[in-house]
Design a protein around this motif. Sequence first.
Motif: not given
Length: 98
Positions: A1-8, A28-34, A43-45, A50-51
């Motif tokens: 999973m990858w993210c970007w943007g405002y990160n305050n 540390g994330l694997s199996g992200v479906v949402e 959040c990642a489901r 698990a969430v």
Amino acid sequence: MWCWGYNNYGQVGDGTATERSYPVPVPGLSGVVEIIGADNHTCARLSSGAVQCWGYNGNGQLGNGTTSTSYTPVAVMGISTAVQVAASENHTCARLAD
């Protein structure tokens, strides 16, 4: 999973509060479906049900039993059968399989 943007508040999840104008991996994330993005937390489901959440947590919206901001994903307590997750600025909800 990858993210970007405002990160305050660490809502990008890369362990920093540095604004990212390009995608960075969330460790540390694997199996992200949402993926669920709110104003100041994310959040990642996972496929396991698990969430995990990270970012601002002043109202306990990360669900880990604290009100401390987290710059990396933390497990939501007691959730292992989530089939859907929704989040807003100050709260997060999960619909469980049962």
